[in-house]
Design a protein around this motif. Structure first.
Motif, PDB file in Angstrom:
ATOM      1  N   CYS A   6      -2.401 -26.499 -11.194  1.00 52.09           N
ATOM      2  CA  CYS A   6      -2.590 -25.091 -10.869  1.00 52.09           C
ATOM      3  C   CYS A   6      -2.348 -24.857  -9.382  1.00 52.09           C
ATOM      4  O   CYS A   6      -2.833 -25.626  -8.543  1.00 52.09           O
ATOM      5  CB  CYS A   6      -4.008 -24.641 -11.230  1.00 52.09           C
ATOM      6  SG  CYS A   6      -4.386 -24.748 -12.989  1.00 52.09           S
ATOM      7  N   PHE A   7      -1.618 -23.802  -9.049  1.00 47.99           N
ATOM      8  CA  PHE A   7      -1.301 -23.446  -7.672  1.00 47.99           C
ATOM      9  C   PHE A   7      -1.771 -22.014  -7.434  1.00 47.99           C
ATOM     10  O   PHE A   7      -1.316 -21.084  -8.103  1.00 47.99           O
ATOM     11  CB  PHE A   7       0.201 -23.575  -7.411  1.00 47.99           C
ATOM     12  CG  PHE A   7       0.713 -24.976  -7.569  1.00 47.99           C
ATOM     13  CD1 PHE A   7       0.881 -25.801  -6.462  1.00 47.99           C
ATOM     14  CD2 PHE A   7       1.018 -25.481  -8.829  1.00 47.99           C
ATOM     15  CE1 PHE A   7       1.347 -27.108  -6.606  1.00 47.99           C
ATOM     16  CE2 PHE A   7       1.490 -26.779  -8.987  1.00 47.99           C
ATOM     17  CZ  PHE A   7       1.654 -27.603  -7.871  1.00 47.99           C
ATOM     18  N   TYR A  33      -4.096 -26.911  -6.508  1.00 41.93           N
ATOM     19  CA  TYR A  33      -3.511 -26.885  -5.176  1.00 41.93           C
ATOM     20  C   TYR A  33      -3.707 -25.499  -4.567  1.00 41.93           C
ATOM     21  O   TYR A  33      -3.535 -24.483  -5.249  1.00 41.93           O
ATOM     22  CB  TYR A  33      -2.018 -27.216  -5.226  1.00 41.93           C
ATOM     23  CG  TYR A  33      -1.721 -28.627  -5.674  1.00 41.93           C
ATOM     24  CD1 TYR A  33      -1.631 -29.669  -4.752  1.00 41.93           C
ATOM     25  CD2 TYR A  33      -1.523 -28.928  -7.022  1.00 41.93           C
ATOM     26  CE1 TYR A  33      -1.357 -30.972  -5.160  1.00 41.93           C
ATOM     27  CE2 TYR A  33      -1.245 -30.216  -7.435  1.00 41.93           C
ATOM     28  CZ  TYR A  33      -1.167 -31.236  -6.501  1.00 41.93           C
ATOM     29  OH  TYR A  33      -0.891 -32.523  -6.913  1.00 41.93           O
ATOM     30  N   LEU A  34      -4.031 -25.467  -3.291  1.00 42.32           N
ATOM     31  CA  LEU A  34      -4.273 -24.210  -2.588  1.00 42.32           C
ATOM     32  C   LEU A  34      -3.093 -23.924  -1.669  1.00 42.32           C
ATOM     33  O   LEU A  34      -2.778 -24.735  -0.785  1.00 42.32           O
ATOM     34  CB  LEU A  34      -5.568 -24.301  -1.769  1.00 42.32           C
ATOM     35  CG  LEU A  34      -6.810 -24.774  -2.544  1.00 42.32           C
ATOM     36  CD1 LEU A  34      -8.013 -24.848  -1.611  1.00 42.32           C
ATOM     37  CD2 LEU A  34      -7.095 -23.859  -3.712  1.00 42.32           C
ATOM     38  N   LEU A  35      -2.437 -22.783  -1.885  1.00 44.37           N
ATOM     39  CA  LEU A  35      -1.276 -22.395  -1.087  1.00 44.37           C
ATOM     40  C   LEU A  35      -1.768 -21.590   0.109  1.00 44.37           C
ATOM     41  O   LEU A  35      -2.182 -20.441  -0.024  1.00 44.37           O
ATOM     42  CB  LEU A  35      -0.311 -21.568  -1.935  1.00 44.37           C
ATOM     43  CG  LEU A  35       0.177 -22.253  -3.224  1.00 44.37           C
ATOM     44  CD1 LEU A  35       1.027 -21.290  -4.047  1.00 44.37           C
ATOM     45  CD2 LEU A  35       0.949 -23.527  -2.906  1.00 44.37           C
ATOM     46  N   MET A  74       0.957 -23.934 -13.421  1.00 49.33           N
ATOM     47  CA  MET A  74       0.458 -22.564 -13.464  1.00 49.33           C
ATOM     48  C   MET A  74       0.440 -22.017 -12.049  1.00 49.33           C
ATOM     49  O   MET A  74      -0.210 -22.594 -11.158  1.00 49.33           O
ATOM     50  CB  MET A  74      -0.946 -22.497 -14.057  1.00 49.33           C
ATOM     51  CG  MET A  74      -1.401 -21.062 -14.367  1.00 49.33           C
ATOM     52  SD  MET A  74      -3.181 -20.778 -14.134  1.00 49.33           S
ATOM     53  CE  MET A  74      -3.282 -20.567 -12.360  1.00 49.33           C
ATOM     54  N   LEU A  75       1.170 -20.923 -11.827  1.00 49.28           N
ATOM     55  CA  LEU A  75       1.218 -20.294 -10.509  1.00 49.28           C
ATOM     56  C   LEU A  75       0.543 -18.933 -10.598  1.00 49.28           C
ATOM     57  O   LEU A  75       0.927 -18.086 -11.399  1.00 49.28           O
ATOM     58  CB  LEU A  75       2.677 -20.130 -10.053  1.00 49.28           C
ATOM     59  CG  LEU A  75       2.903 -19.345  -8.752  1.00 49.28           C
ATOM     60  CD1 LEU A  75       2.212 -20.030  -7.573  1.00 49.28           C
ATOM     61  CD2 LEU A  75       4.403 -19.199  -8.485  1.00 49.28           C
ATOM     62  N   TYR A  76      -0.480 -18.742  -9.766  1.00 50.31           N
ATOM     63  CA  TYR A  76      -1.167 -17.452  -9.688  1.00 50.31           C
ATOM     64  C   TYR A  76      -0.655 -16.739  -8.445  1.00 50.31           C
ATOM     65  O   TYR A  76      -0.559 -17.341  -7.371  1.00 50.31           O
ATOM     66  CB  TYR A  76      -2.680 -17.668  -9.615  1.00 50.31           C
ATOM     67  CG  TYR A  76      -3.498 -16.403  -9.555  1.00 50.31           C
ATOM     68  CD1 TYR A  76      -3.294 -15.370 -10.463  1.00 50.31           C
ATOM     69  CD2 TYR A  76      -4.497 -16.240  -8.588  1.00 50.31           C
ATOM     70  CE1 TYR A  76      -4.055 -14.205 -10.412  1.00 50.31           C
ATOM     71  CE2 TYR A  76      -5.278 -15.087  -8.540  1.00 50.31           C
ATOM     72  CZ  TYR A  76      -5.038 -14.075  -9.449  1.00 50.31           C
ATOM     73  OH  TYR A  76      -5.795 -12.920  -9.401  1.00 50.31           O
ATOM     74  N   THR A  77      -0.314 -15.460  -8.567  1.00 46.95           N
ATOM     75  CA  THR A  77       0.390 -14.771  -7.483  1.00 46.95           C
ATOM     76  C   THR A  77      -0.443 -13.711  -6.759  1.00 46.95           C
ATOM     77  O   THR A  77       0.100 -12.936  -5.988  1.00 46.95           O
ATOM     78  CB  THR A  77       1.679 -14.113  -8.025  1.00 46.95           C
ATOM     79  OG1 THR A  77       1.328 -13.159  -9.040  1.00 46.95           O
ATOM     80  CG2 THR A  77       2.618 -15.156  -8.598  1.00 46.95           C
ATOM     81  N   LYS A  78      -1.748 -13.671  -6.996  1.00 49.21           N
ATOM     82  CA  LYS A  78      -2.611 -12.731  -6.296  1.00 49.21           C
ATOM     83  C   LYS A  78      -3.708 -13.478  -5.550  1.00 49.21           C
ATOM     84  O   LYS A  78      -4.022 -14.628  -5.860  1.00 49.21           O
ATOM     85  CB  LYS A  78      -3.258 -11.745  -7.276  1.00 49.21           C
ATOM     86  CG  LYS A  78      -2.319 -10.680  -7.828  1.00 49.21           C
ATOM     87  CD  LYS A  78      -3.097  -9.694  -8.692  1.00 49.21           C
ATOM     88  CE  LYS A  78      -2.208  -8.587  -9.207  1.00 49.21           C
ATOM     89  NZ  LYS A  78      -2.958  -7.624 -10.063  1.00 49.21           N
ATOM     90  N   GLY A 136       3.035  -9.927 -14.697  1.00 53.04           N
ATOM     91  CA  GLY A 136       1.629 -10.161 -14.468  1.00 53.04           C
ATOM     92  C   GLY A 136       1.474 -11.185 -13.363  1.00 53.04           C
ATOM     93  O   GLY A 136       2.445 -11.634 -12.742  1.00 53.04           O
ATOM     94  N   SER A 137       0.259 -11.605 -13.109  1.00 51.19           N
ATOM     95  CA  SER A 137      -0.004 -12.495 -11.970  1.00 51.19           C
ATOM     96  C   SER A 137      -0.078 -13.973 -12.349  1.00 51.19           C
ATOM     97  O   SER A 137      -0.175 -14.825 -11.463  1.00 51.19           O
ATOM     98  CB  SER A 137      -1.314 -12.091 -11.295  1.00 51.19           C
ATOM     99  OG  SER A 137      -2.389 -12.155 -12.227  1.00 51.19           O
ATOM    100  N   VAL A 138      -0.018 -14.295 -13.640  1.00 46.40           N
ATOM    101  CA  VAL A 138      -0.085 -15.694 -14.081  1.00 46.40           C
ATOM    102  C   VAL A 138       1.267 -16.097 -14.654  1.00 46.40           C
ATOM    103  O   VAL A 138       1.721 -15.558 -15.667  1.00 46.40           O
ATOM    104  CB  VAL A 138      -1.183 -15.896 -15.141  1.00 46.40           C
ATOM    105  CG1 VAL A 138      -1.130 -17.316 -15.695  1.00 46.40           C
ATOM    106  CG2 VAL A 138      -2.557 -15.613 -14.545  1.00 46.40           C
ATOM    107  N   LEU A 139       1.908 -17.048 -13.986  1.00 50.19           N
ATOM    108  CA  LEU A 139       3.190 -17.583 -14.443  1.00 50.19           C
ATOM    109  C   LEU A 139       2.967 -19.027 -14.882  1.00 50.19           C
ATOM    110  O   LEU A 139       2.498 -19.861 -14.100  1.00 50.19           O
ATOM    111  CB  LEU A 139       4.220 -17.516 -13.313  1.00 50.19           C
ATOM    112  CG  LEU A 139       4.380 -16.154 -12.621  1.00 50.19           C
ATOM    113  CD1 LEU A 139       5.436 -16.233 -11.536  1.00 50.19           C
ATOM    114  CD2 LEU A 139       4.720 -15.076 -13.630  1.00 50.19           C
TER     115      LEU A 139
END
Length: 490
Positions: A6-7, A33-35, A74-78, A136-139
């Motif tokens: 997860c990112f 992982y924290l971006l 899993m990339l979260y964009t928010k 959406g925010s979950v890819l």
């Protein structure tokens, strides 16, 4: 098995902690992982920090690919809190296993001060080329597919990295919409639909738009959908002699209208005061007006105004355009004016017609100024659609969601191509079709006032209507892209 890496974006422990706790509770999550951007310090226990320049940069995508060692990414964009529904992560994995898709995304809920609202999204297709397509925010990616797409990226973008990766991935893997509500997050943009639709042409976003154009153009070349500006050293557009047909007037202004008593007189007056060195007329195509609009039009005593009563239940705006184009009194050129809007001054029509001859084009796209109902300028101001360049406009048109205003057409070409009988996207479909063969001309000085007010047809659309509109425009792009690929194969 290592199932999911997860990112998530990171600015501070308190910001990311709720999302991290939600993820850590799931046994399918292998590592988080924290971006973190420049200047961000700190971490959260059990997570690894990755320094990035921006969430959508090419370097960020490549950094994620370097760390990805699980089945899925899993990339979260928010930056807000993400909360999955019970067993939603398991559902993502189940469908990813079953479909072997390269990427999945899902319907969700947007949390606002008023509660949680459903946020369904639309299916991805070949023509879903908009860089602002709403996933959406979950890819959720296949890990191997993410790494393969990242390896195929040849350019370094500040803004277009995620867009570039998505396009690369779509060339070899499916992108699947899960039409189930699987998570909730905070809605960050609560503006009305009419306030959002001009974001992509805001001059302040020009640098971002140039990057998106480059990424999309490269994608079109790779899939065979790119149309070159030249072929064998000559312009790759059909030449026009402007000698087809017999026309009594040089130009016709066409206004489609229904129940616009507050604005229709302004629109008509702005046409009738045009100063030209040629004859012109005005066709107002009236569609079931019941608020006094019909009577207001009929009150004009000017032989240049042709009032067409078109009360057909099965016709959209495109159908009314076809009526005007095939009318016996139609001019050699037909110029658009919406019933909400006005021409900027008395020189607009002359300027638009001159562009046809000066640039030898079948269609001209002008430049407009955003105003309120009283014609006072409002942000983002002048919209010049600089993406309509002579060399690459028709390719970049597959990425954007509109063509600009006013739009004008050489009538014989308009009669030949015809306009889809819809009330949304009909002009966009027409422009794409024409640009496949003919050059699109441009007027870069403001000639049109686009007036925004509460009664605009797109002022405040609900999510279902917005989705229908966007799905149809994506379908238009798909059809056009398929036609261009077939044309190139010949």
């Amino acid at each position: 098995m290592k199932r999911i890496n997860c990112f998530i974006p990171f600015v501070a422990a308190e910001q990311a902690a709720p999302t991290i706790a939600n993820l850590k509770d799931n046994e399918l999550v292998n590592k988080i992982y924290l971006l973190a951007g420049a200047g961000v310090t700190g971490t959260v226990e059990g997570c690894e920090v990755i320094s990035v320049t921006g969430l959508t940069a090419s370097a960020t995508m490549q950094a994620i690919a370097a760390k990805a060692d699980a089945d899925y990414v899993m990339l979260y964009t928010k930056f807000d809190t993400l909360k999955f529904a019970p067993f939603a992560i398991e559902r993502f994995v189940k469908l990813a296993d079953d479909t072997q898709s390269g990427m999945l995304y899902a319907d969700h809920y947007n949390v606002t001060e008023k509660g949680a609202d459903k946020a369904p999204v639309i299916d991805y297709q070949q023509g879903s080329l908009r860089d602002d397509f709403d996933f959406g925010s979950v890819l959720f990616f296949c890990g191997c597919c993410f790494k393969k797409a990242a390896a195929a990226m040849t350019a370094q973008y500040e803004h277009a990295g995620l867009y570039d990766l998505r396009l690369k991935l779509s060339q070899f893997a499916a992108i699947t919409h899960i039409n189930e509500f699987l998570y909730s997050d905070v809605e960050q943009d609560t503006r009305k639909s009419g306030e959002k639709i001009f974001d992509y042409v805001d001059p302040r976003n020009r640098g971002r738009q140039i990057e998106m154009e480059r990424a999309c153009t490269e994608h079109l070349k790779e899939i065979g959908g790119y149309l070159a500006p030249e072929k064998d050293g000559k312009p790759n557009f059909k030449h026009i002699e402007f000698n087809q047909g017999n026309f009594d007037v040089e130009a016709t202004v066409m206004i489609p209208v229904r129940n616009r008593i507050r604005t229709i007189r302004d629109a008509i007056d702005s046409v009738l005061r045009q100063k030209t060195d040629f004859k012109f007329n005005l066709m107002v195509v009236d569609n079931f007006s019941t608020d006094g609009t019909r009577e207001a039009i009929a009150a004009y005593d000017d032989p240049r105004l042709i009032h067409i009563i078109a009360d057909y239940y099965d016709m959209g705006i495109g159908g009314y355009w076809n009526l005007a184009a095939h009318h016996e009194k139609a001019g050699k050129f037909i110029v658009q004016l919406d019933s909400d809007d006005m021409y900027k001054d008395e020189n607009t029509l002359q300027t638009m017609v001159n562009a046809f001859y000066e640039q030898n084009v079948a269609m001209v796209v002008g430049t407009y100024l955003m105003t309120d109902i009283d014609c006072n300028p409002i942000p983002p101001g002048v919209i010049d659609h600089k993406e309509w360049t002579p060399d690459n406009g028709r390719n970049n048109a597959l990425r954007i969601n509109g063509l600009g205003a006013p739009r004008a057409f050489y009538t014989p070409v308009l009669r030949d191509v015809k306009i889809p009988n819809t009330s949304y996207g009909e002009d966009y479909a027409l422009g794409l079709n024409i640009s496949r063969t003919y050059q699109i001309g441009r007027v870069y000085e403001p000639v049109y006032l686009c007036r925004r007010w509460d009664d605009n047809s797109d002022a405040s659309l609900d999510v279902e209507k917005m989705n229908r509109n966007n799905l149809y425009k994506d379908r238009i792009r798909t059809w056009e892209l398929q036609a261009r690929i077939a044309l190139n194969k010949k």
